[in-house]
Motif scaffolding. Structure first.
Motif, PDB file in Angstrom:
ATOM      1  N   ALA A 113      -9.940  -0.644   3.306  1.00 24.19           N
ATOM      2  CA  ALA A 113     -10.530  -0.567   4.644  1.00 24.19           C
ATOM      3  C   ALA A 113     -12.045  -0.598   4.551  1.00 24.19           C
ATOM      4  O   ALA A 113     -12.721  -1.243   5.362  1.00 24.19           O
ATOM      5  CB  ALA A 113     -10.054   0.694   5.359  1.00 24.19           C
ATOM      6  N   GLY A 114     -12.591   0.088   3.544  1.00 24.53           N
ATOM      7  CA  GLY A 114     -14.036   0.084   3.353  1.00 24.53           C
ATOM      8  C   GLY A 114     -14.584  -1.281   2.994  1.00 24.53           C
ATOM      9  O   GLY A 114     -15.742  -1.596   3.302  1.00 24.53           O
ATOM     10  N   MET A 115     -13.752  -2.104   2.358  1.00 24.67           N
ATOM     11  CA  MET A 115     -14.142  -3.466   2.001  1.00 24.67           C
ATOM     12  C   MET A 115     -13.880  -4.454   3.138  1.00 24.67           C
ATOM     13  O   MET A 115     -14.039  -5.658   2.968  1.00 24.67           O
ATOM     14  CB  MET A 115     -13.391  -3.913   0.747  1.00 24.67           C
ATOM     15  CG  MET A 115     -13.839  -3.179  -0.525  1.00 24.67           C
ATOM     16  SD  MET A 115     -15.536  -3.545  -0.997  1.00 24.67           S
ATOM     17  CE  MET A 115     -15.391  -5.245  -1.552  1.00 24.67           C
ATOM     18  N   MET A 116     -13.462  -3.947   4.300  1.00 21.31           N
ATOM     19  CA  MET A 116     -13.250  -4.760   5.503  1.00 21.31           C
ATOM     20  C   MET A 116     -12.068  -5.719   5.384  1.00 21.31           C
ATOM     21  O   MET A 116     -12.077  -6.821   5.936  1.00 21.31           O
ATOM     22  CB  MET A 116     -14.523  -5.539   5.856  1.00 21.31           C
ATOM     23  CG  MET A 116     -15.767  -4.687   5.993  1.00 21.31           C
ATOM     24  SD  MET A 116     -15.648  -3.517   7.374  1.00 21.31           S
ATOM     25  CE  MET A 116     -15.851  -4.601   8.766  1.00 21.31           C
ATOM     26  N   VAL A 117     -11.025  -5.282   4.648  1.00 20.86           N
ATOM     27  CA  VAL A 117      -9.774  -6.033   4.622  1.00 20.86           C
ATOM     28  C   VAL A 117      -9.183  -6.057   6.024  1.00 20.86           C
ATOM     29  O   VAL A 117      -9.386  -5.138   6.818  1.00 20.86           O
ATOM     30  CB  VAL A 117      -8.801  -5.373   3.609  1.00 20.86           C
ATOM     31  CG1 VAL A 117      -7.367  -5.784   3.849  1.00 20.86           C
ATOM     32  CG2 VAL A 117      -9.229  -5.698   2.181  1.00 20.86           C
ATOM     33  N   ASN A 148      -3.877   7.617   9.126  1.00 18.73           N
ATOM     34  CA  ASN A 148      -4.768   8.456   9.929  1.00 18.73           C
ATOM     35  C   ASN A 148      -6.161   8.580   9.321  1.00 18.73           C
ATOM     36  O   ASN A 148      -7.104   8.974  10.000  1.00 18.73           O
ATOM     37  CB  ASN A 148      -4.165   9.852  10.112  1.00 18.73           C
ATOM     38  CG  ASN A 148      -3.039   9.868  11.132  1.00 18.73           C
ATOM     39  OD1 ASN A 148      -2.924   8.962  11.957  1.00 18.73           O
ATOM     40  ND2 ASN A 148      -2.191  10.877  11.050  1.00 18.73           N
ATOM     41  N   TRP A 149      -6.291   8.219   8.042  1.00 18.52           N
ATOM     42  CA  TRP A 149      -7.562   8.353   7.350  1.00 18.52           C
ATOM     43  C   TRP A 149      -8.381   7.066   7.352  1.00 18.52           C
ATOM     44  O   TRP A 149      -9.508   7.053   6.850  1.00 18.52           O
ATOM     45  CB  TRP A 149      -7.331   8.788   5.900  1.00 18.52           C
ATOM     46  CG  TRP A 149      -7.215  10.271   5.721  1.00 18.52           C
ATOM     47  CD1 TRP A 149      -6.063  10.994   5.681  1.00 18.52           C
ATOM     48  CD2 TRP A 149      -8.271  11.208   5.567  1.00 18.52           C
ATOM     49  NE1 TRP A 149      -6.338  12.329   5.504  1.00 18.52           N
ATOM     50  CE2 TRP A 149      -7.698  12.490   5.434  1.00 18.52           C
ATOM     51  CE3 TRP A 149      -9.667  11.093   5.527  1.00 18.52           C
ATOM     52  CZ2 TRP A 149      -8.459  13.639   5.270  1.00 18.52           C
ATOM     53  CZ3 TRP A 149     -10.432  12.243   5.353  1.00 18.52           C
ATOM     54  CH2 TRP A 149      -9.818  13.501   5.229  1.00 18.52           C
ATOM     55  N   VAL A 150      -7.829   5.979   7.854  1.00 18.12           N
ATOM     56  CA  VAL A 150      -8.548   4.706   7.800  1.00 18.12           C
ATOM     57  C   VAL A 150      -8.709   4.124   9.195  1.00 18.12           C
ATOM     58  O   VAL A 150      -7.926   4.415  10.105  1.00 18.12           O
ATOM     59  CB  VAL A 150      -7.851   3.681   6.868  1.00 18.12           C
ATOM     60  CG1 VAL A 150      -7.830   4.194   5.450  1.00 18.12           C
ATOM     61  CG2 VAL A 150      -6.428   3.363   7.343  1.00 18.12           C
ATOM     62  N   ALA A 151      -9.733   3.295   9.363  1.00 21.16           N
ATOM     63  CA  ALA A 151     -10.010   2.681  10.662  1.00 21.16           C
ATOM     64  C   ALA A 151     -10.466   1.241  10.452  1.00 21.16           C
ATOM     65  O   ALA A 151     -10.884   0.852   9.354  1.00 21.16           O
ATOM     66  CB  ALA A 151     -11.086   3.471  11.400  1.00 21.16           C
ATOM     67  N   GLY A 152     -10.371   0.451  11.520  1.00 20.24           N
ATOM     68  CA  GLY A 152     -10.879  -0.913  11.473  1.00 20.24           C
ATOM     69  C   GLY A 152      -9.974  -1.899  10.783  1.00 20.24           C
ATOM     70  O   GLY A 152     -10.399  -3.014  10.446  1.00 20.24           O
ATOM     71  N   VAL A 153      -8.726  -1.529  10.542  1.00 21.92           N
ATOM     72  CA  VAL A 153      -7.786  -2.396   9.843  1.00 21.92           C
ATOM     73  C   VAL A 153      -6.436  -2.319  10.544  1.00 21.92           C
ATOM     74  O   VAL A 153      -6.108  -1.305  11.160  1.00 21.92           O
ATOM     75  CB  VAL A 153      -7.670  -1.970   8.353  1.00 21.92           C
ATOM     76  CG1 VAL A 153      -7.099  -0.571   8.227  1.00 21.92           C
ATOM     77  CG2 VAL A 153      -6.840  -2.951   7.554  1.00 21.92           C
ATOM     78  N   ILE A 204       0.852  -1.192   0.000  1.00 21.59           N
ATOM     79  CA  ILE A 204       0.000   0.000   0.000  1.00 21.59           C
ATOM     80  C   ILE A 204       0.893   1.249   0.000  1.00 21.59           C
ATOM     81  O   ILE A 204       1.815   1.364   0.809  1.00 21.59           O
ATOM     82  CB  ILE A 204      -0.907   0.025   1.247  1.00 21.59           C
ATOM     83  CG1 ILE A 204      -1.929  -1.109   1.215  1.00 21.59           C
ATOM     84  CG2 ILE A 204      -1.593   1.386   1.390  1.00 21.59           C
ATOM     85  CD1 ILE A 204      -3.078  -0.914   0.266  1.00 21.59           C
ATOM     86  N   ASN A 205       0.627   2.179  -0.914  1.00 22.19           N
ATOM     87  CA  ASN A 205       1.422   3.415  -0.932  1.00 22.19           C
ATOM     88  C   ASN A 205       0.600   4.654  -1.269  1.00 22.19           C
ATOM     89  O   ASN A 205       1.163   5.706  -1.567  1.00 22.19           O
ATOM     90  CB  ASN A 205       2.612   3.291  -1.882  1.00 22.19           C
ATOM     91  CG  ASN A 205       2.196   3.059  -3.329  1.00 22.19           C
ATOM     92  OD1 ASN A 205       1.032   3.247  -3.675  1.00 22.19           O
ATOM     93  ND2 ASN A 205       3.141   2.643  -4.161  1.00 22.19           N
ATOM     94  N   ASN A 206      -0.737   4.509  -1.238  1.00 19.16           N
ATOM     95  CA  ASN A 206      -1.567   5.684  -1.511  1.00 19.16           C
ATOM     96  C   ASN A 206      -2.874   5.579  -0.732  1.00 19.16           C
ATOM     97  O   ASN A 206      -3.305   4.494  -0.346  1.00 19.16           O
ATOM     98  CB  ASN A 206      -1.824   5.841  -3.008  1.00 19.16           C
ATOM     99  CG  ASN A 206      -2.542   4.648  -3.604  1.00 19.16           C
ATOM    100  OD1 ASN A 206      -3.755   4.506  -3.429  1.00 19.16           O
ATOM    101  ND2 ASN A 206      -1.804   3.774  -4.294  1.00 19.16           N
ATOM    102  N   LEU A 207      -3.483   6.735  -0.515  1.00 17.34           N
ATOM    103  CA  LEU A 207      -4.702   6.803   0.290  1.00 17.34           C
ATOM    104  C   LEU A 207      -5.884   6.136  -0.415  1.00 17.34           C
ATOM    105  O   LEU A 207      -6.747   5.555   0.238  1.00 17.34           O
ATOM    106  CB  LEU A 207      -5.027   8.261   0.616  1.00 17.34           C
ATOM    107  CG  LEU A 207      -6.250   8.521   1.489  1.00 17.34           C
ATOM    108  CD1 LEU A 207      -6.145   7.792   2.824  1.00 17.34           C
ATOM    109  CD2 LEU A 207      -6.435  10.024   1.715  1.00 17.34           C
ATOM    110  N   SER A 208      -5.932   6.200  -1.738  1.00 16.24           N
ATOM    111  CA  SER A 208      -7.040   5.589  -2.472  1.00 16.24           C
ATOM    112  C   SER A 208      -7.142   4.103  -2.167  1.00 16.24           C
ATOM    113  O   SER A 208      -8.227   3.589  -1.855  1.00 16.24           O
ATOM    114  CB  SER A 208      -6.872   5.804  -3.982  1.00 16.24           C
ATOM    115  OG  SER A 208      -6.920   7.168  -4.315  1.00 16.24           O
TER     116      SER A 208
END
Length: 201
Positions: free
Chosen positions: A22-26, A51-56, A12-16
């Motif tokens: 993270a939205g797909m629950m990886v 800082n922009w993602v949660a739950g992973v 992983i190297n970008n926010l996209s």
């Protein structure tokens, strides 16, 4: 919606990518934080993305890094796992206080012959083992060999994954992220195909 199996996304190297996965629950996002690598993610970029993602959970990927480099990096990066591919430093890295992910490459008959003993060795030292292979002629043999595994490790399939893949005896998979076309514009390609395939109904 959850996924039917455990998933790690590497490189992983970008926010996209991070936000989509993270939205797909990886379960785990891997970041290359080996400063000698071409795909190195800086401390500031890592912090900005995570800082922009949660739950992973986050893994620091070190493929070829020295023990000293790993020690230094994990003081700066807030990772949940350390990932390495060098079996000679497993025990030392295990003392750094983070659960281990081990990447095992099976590209020859010799590699395959060592697989069972390597898994036995890692059983109490690591949490996750990713099985990689670029040798398609070995795929069925690797699958067969791992069908007998009943240890404590979570094995992730990192080879031969296509849209109609059979995960077989693996309790999870690893997919590799790709570069953005430009910031905010991304074709998720194989990642999207596979994650949508294994979404819970």
């Amino acid at each position: 919606m959850a996924l039917k199996t455990f998933v790690k996304i590497s490189n992983i190297n970008n926010l996209s990518d991070a936000r989509y996965c993270a939205g797909m629950m990886v379960d785990v996002l891997g970041f290359n934080i080996d400063s000698s690598s071409d795909t190195f993610v800086s401390e500031s970029d890592f912090a900005e993305i995570t800082n922009w993602v949660a739950g992973v959970k986050f893994a620091g990927e070190f493929h070829g890094a020295s023990l000293g480099d790993i020690k230094s990096a994990i003081k700066q990066y807030q990772v949940n796992y350390i990932e390495i591919d060098d079996l000679s430093i497993v025990e030392q890295v295990g003392l750094l206080g983070k659960p281990l992910i081990i990447r095992l490459a099976i590209n020859s008959e010799e590699d395959l012959s060592k697989l069972k003993s390597n898994l036995s060795y890692l059983d109490e030292l690591a949490k996750i083992v990713i099985i990689k292979s670029s040798n398609e002629s070995l795929f069925s043999q690797i699958d067969a060999e791992l069908g007998y595994y009943n240890g404590n490790l979570r094995l992730l399939k990192g080879y031969g994954i296509v849209k109609d893949t059979n995960l077989g005896n693996y309790p999870g998979i690893e997919l590799e992220a790709t570069e953005e076309d430009r910031p905010g514009f991304k074709d998720y390609g194989q990642i999207m195909d596979i994650l949508e395939l294994i979404e819970e109904d």
